[in-house]
Design an enzyme around this catalytic site. Structure first.
Site, PDB file in Angstrom:
ATOM      1  N   ARG A  25     -42.231 -33.260-140.256  1.00 17.97           N
ATOM      2  CA  ARG A  25     -41.926 -31.840-140.462  1.00 17.97           C
ATOM      3  C   ARG A  25     -40.889 -31.702-141.568  1.00 17.97           C
ATOM      4  O   ARG A  25     -39.977 -32.541-141.690  1.00 17.97           O
ATOM      5  CB  ARG A  25     -41.365 -31.225-139.179  1.00 17.97           C
ATOM      6  N   HIS A  56     -49.434 -30.379-146.636  1.00 18.43           N
ATOM      7  CA  HIS A  56     -49.579 -30.501-145.164  1.00 18.43           C
ATOM      8  C   HIS A  56     -51.034 -30.798-144.773  1.00 18.43           C
ATOM      9  O   HIS A  56     -51.665 -30.045-144.030  1.00 18.43           O
ATOM     10  CB  HIS A  56     -49.072 -29.224-144.466  1.00 18.43           C
TER      11      HIS A  56
HETATM   12  P1  NAP Z   1     -45.146 -38.293-129.990  1.00 17.68           P
HETATM   13  O1  NAP Z   1     -46.302 -39.032-129.441  1.00 17.68           O
HETATM   14  O2  NAP Z   1     -44.458 -37.307-129.129  1.00 17.68           O
HETATM   15  O3  NAP Z   1     -44.104 -39.378-130.518  1.00 17.68           O
HETATM   16  C1  NAP Z   1     -42.827 -39.050-130.899  1.00 17.68           C
HETATM   17  C2  NAP Z   1     -42.032 -40.324-131.151  1.00 17.68           C
HETATM   18  O4  NAP Z   1     -40.756 -39.974-131.696  1.00 17.68           O
HETATM   19  C3  NAP Z   1     -41.765 -41.117-129.876  1.00 17.68           C
HETATM   20  O5  NAP Z   1     -41.861 -42.490-130.132  1.00 17.68           O
HETATM   21  C4  NAP Z   1     -40.316 -40.741-129.545  1.00 17.68           C
HETATM   22  O6  NAP Z   1     -39.597 -41.745-128.845  1.00 17.68           O
HETATM   23  C5  NAP Z   1     -39.745 -40.609-130.938  1.00 17.68           C
HETATM   24  N1  NAP Z   1     -38.529 -39.786-130.903  1.00 17.68           N
HETATM   25  C6  NAP Z   1     -38.368 -38.504-130.500  1.00 17.68           C
HETATM   26  N2  NAP Z   1     -37.092 -38.129-130.604  1.00 17.68           N
HETATM   27  C7  NAP Z   1     -36.416 -39.204-131.080  1.00 17.68           C
HETATM   28  C8  NAP Z   1     -35.061 -39.451-131.374  1.00 17.68           C
HETATM   29  N3  NAP Z   1     -34.112 -38.526-131.202  1.00 17.68           N
HETATM   30  N4  NAP Z   1     -34.720 -40.669-131.832  1.00 17.68           N
HETATM   31  C9  NAP Z   1     -35.652 -41.632-131.999  1.00 17.68           C
HETATM   32  N5  NAP Z   1     -36.957 -41.474-131.732  1.00 17.68           N
HETATM   33  C10 NAP Z   1     -37.337 -40.268-131.272  1.00 17.68           C
HETATM   34  O7  NAP Z   1     -45.575 -37.490-131.312  1.00 17.68           O
HETATM   35  P2  NAP Z   1     -46.821 -37.772-132.266  1.00 17.68           P
HETATM   36  O8  NAP Z   1     -48.074 -37.255-131.651  1.00 17.68           O
HETATM   37  O9  NAP Z   1     -46.780 -39.198-132.686  1.00 17.68           O
HETATM   38  O10 NAP Z   1     -46.488 -36.790-133.491  1.00 17.68           O
HETATM   39  C11 NAP Z   1     -45.303 -36.892-134.230  1.00 17.68           C
HETATM   40  C12 NAP Z   1     -45.134 -35.681-135.149  1.00 17.68           C
HETATM   41  O11 NAP Z   1     -46.022 -35.766-136.267  1.00 17.68           O
HETATM   42  C13 NAP Z   1     -45.518 -34.325-134.538  1.00 17.68           C
HETATM   43  O12 NAP Z   1     -44.477 -33.822-133.730  1.00 17.68           O
HETATM   44  C14 NAP Z   1     -45.755 -33.464-135.772  1.00 17.68           C
HETATM   45  O13 NAP Z   1     -44.565 -32.813-136.142  1.00 17.68           O
HETATM   46  C15 NAP Z   1     -46.136 -34.473-136.857  1.00 17.68           C
HETATM   47  N6  NAP Z   1     -47.510 -34.293-137.338  1.00 17.68           N
HETATM   48  C16 NAP Z   1     -47.714 -34.025-138.665  1.00 17.68           C
HETATM   49  C17 NAP Z   1     -49.005 -33.871-139.151  1.00 17.68           C
HETATM   50  C18 NAP Z   1     -49.289 -33.622-140.605  1.00 17.68           C
HETATM   51  O14 NAP Z   1     -50.421 -33.285-140.954  1.00 17.68           O
HETATM   52  N7  NAP Z   1     -48.343 -33.787-141.498  1.00 17.68           N
HETATM   53  C19 NAP Z   1     -50.102 -33.991-138.282  1.00 17.68           C
HETATM   54  C20 NAP Z   1     -49.863 -34.245-136.933  1.00 17.68           C
HETATM   55  C21 NAP Z   1     -48.549 -34.404-136.479  1.00 17.68           C
HETATM   56  P3  NAP Z   1     -40.008 -42.190-127.351  1.00 17.68           P
HETATM   57  O15 NAP Z   1     -41.348 -42.875-127.502  1.00 17.68           O
HETATM   58  O16 NAP Z   1     -38.943 -43.113-126.965  1.00 17.68           O
HETATM   59  O17 NAP Z   1     -40.097 -40.927-126.540  1.00 17.68           O
HETATM   60  C1  GLV Z   2     -49.828 -30.886-137.607  1.00 12.40           C
HETATM   61  O1  GLV Z   2     -48.904 -30.735-138.330  1.00 12.40           O
HETATM   62  C2  GLV Z   2     -49.751 -31.120-136.201  1.00 12.40           C
HETATM   63  O2  GLV Z   2     -48.673 -31.009-135.609  1.00 12.40           O
HETATM   64  O3  GLV Z   2     -50.806 -31.444-135.608  1.00 12.40           O
END
Ligand code: NAP
Ligand code: GLV
Length: 306
Positions: A221, A269
């Protein structure tokens, strides 16, 4: 009982079609043309106008159209009893993994430079075995990216909030291990959720802990990154550049300095965009669970903010 779609900044057509295909009798409303707000119990949402949920007195669930839910919880008017769910989808993970691999390959093989140079000027390149990629956020997407990179011979480390064991990845967790994680990272990939703890985490103090010449990729983000700090660290030569897919303000304003900085690659994005077709079954499953009074799946923890 009705099902509401709110998609102010993306065309909702694909969602309407995919939902109707799977459940033709669904009582579907598309914001802002809602006949009876009191009938709405479930909302599928992406970047809703803040404050609108007050008008839906019987709303029980807000489902994010994507993996992130920051766009929902940043609205202070959402009552705590409303459940928030997110997307977990193999295709979304695959798309993200391929995208990050492509960005890293562009960087280590100087592809953008060559496309633009219009000169026969071979450059030295790096090989995956010479690169340590550090992934901040070892959740669904971080682990998917790590697996893809390992298959392509990169060294991969990961940093998360809690301790993890992931085959082939050297893992770090918590604030105490952040410096060790950063100290040998040549390419830093941010895949953290946006929370009060992670906002502005990509800042000068953090960049200074990276080895000289490190490259930064933000596909999480925009507000993770302190933009001026990135520009300063690139200008000083401490960072060799960055690839950014997300921004504080989207679309990125035309006069933003990122557009003209030749060390910064900008994409709009597009790292990984939800495909309604693959995700609608999990959304409808939760809709039915809600109707049957069952536990929902992929519910986010409102306290943790992700
Ligand atoms: P997720 O499964 O919830 O994973 C989040 C990870 O971040 C977990 O490993 C968590 O640790 C870690 N984390 C959270 N807070 C932290 C902190 N304070 N310090 C250290 N580590 C921390 O999320 P995801 O599905 O992988 O997605 C991640 C993000 O990608 C989304 O929230 C979104 O903003 C972004 N995204 C972007 C796009 C794009 O097109 N650019 C597309 C999809 C998603 P723990 O495992 O220990 O809980
Ligand atoms: C995209 O940014 C998502 O959060 O899936």
């Amino acid at each position: 009982m009705s099902f509401l779609i709110i998609s102010s900044q993306r065309d909702p057509k694909g969602w309407v079609q995919a939902l109707k295909e799977k459940q033709p009798d669904l009582d579907l409303e598309v914001y802002p043309d809602v006949a009876d707000p009191s009938k709405v119990e479930f909302a599928l949402s992406w970047k809703h106008p803040h404050g609108i949920f007050k008008d839906y007195p019987n709303l029980k669930v807000i489902a994010s159209m994507g993996a992130g839910i920051d766009h929902i919880i940043e609205d202070p008017d959402i009552p705590k009893n409303i459940k928030i769910t997110r997307v977990i989808d193999e295709q979304l993970t695959r798309d993200m993994s391929v995208f990050v691999l492509a960005l890293i390959m562009d960087y280590i093989r100087n592809l953008s430079f060559h496309y633009c140079s219009k000169e026969w000027k071979p450059t030295k390149y790096l090989r995956p075995e010479e690169i340590q990629v550090g992934i901040m956020g070892m959740g669904i997407l971080g682990v998917g990216v790590a697996e893809k990179l390992i298959r392509n011979k990169f060294h991969v480390t990961g940093w998360s909030r809690t301790k993890k064991e992931i085959l082939g990845v050297t893992t770090f967790h918590g604030d105490n291990e952040l410096n060790n994680f950063l100290s040998e990272t040549n390419v830093l990939v941010c895949l953290l959720p946006l929370t009060s703890e992670t906002e502005n985490i990509l800042n000068k103090q953090l960049f200074e802990k990276l080895p000289e010449g490190a490259y930064v990729i933000n596909v999480a983000r925009g507000p993770h990154l302190v933009e001026e700090d990135l520009l300063e660290m690139i200008q000083k030569g401490h960072l060799s550049g960055a690839a950014l897919d997300v921004f504080r303000k989207e679309p990125l304003p035309e006069d933003h300095p990122f557009w003209t900085n030749d060390k910064i690659r900008v994409t709009p994005h597009i790292a990984s965009v939800t495909n309604p077709k693959t995700v609608v079954p999990q959304i409808l499953d939760n809709y039915r669970r809600m109707q049957d009074g069952k536990e929902l799946e992929k519910v986010v923890d409102r306290e943790k903010e992700y």
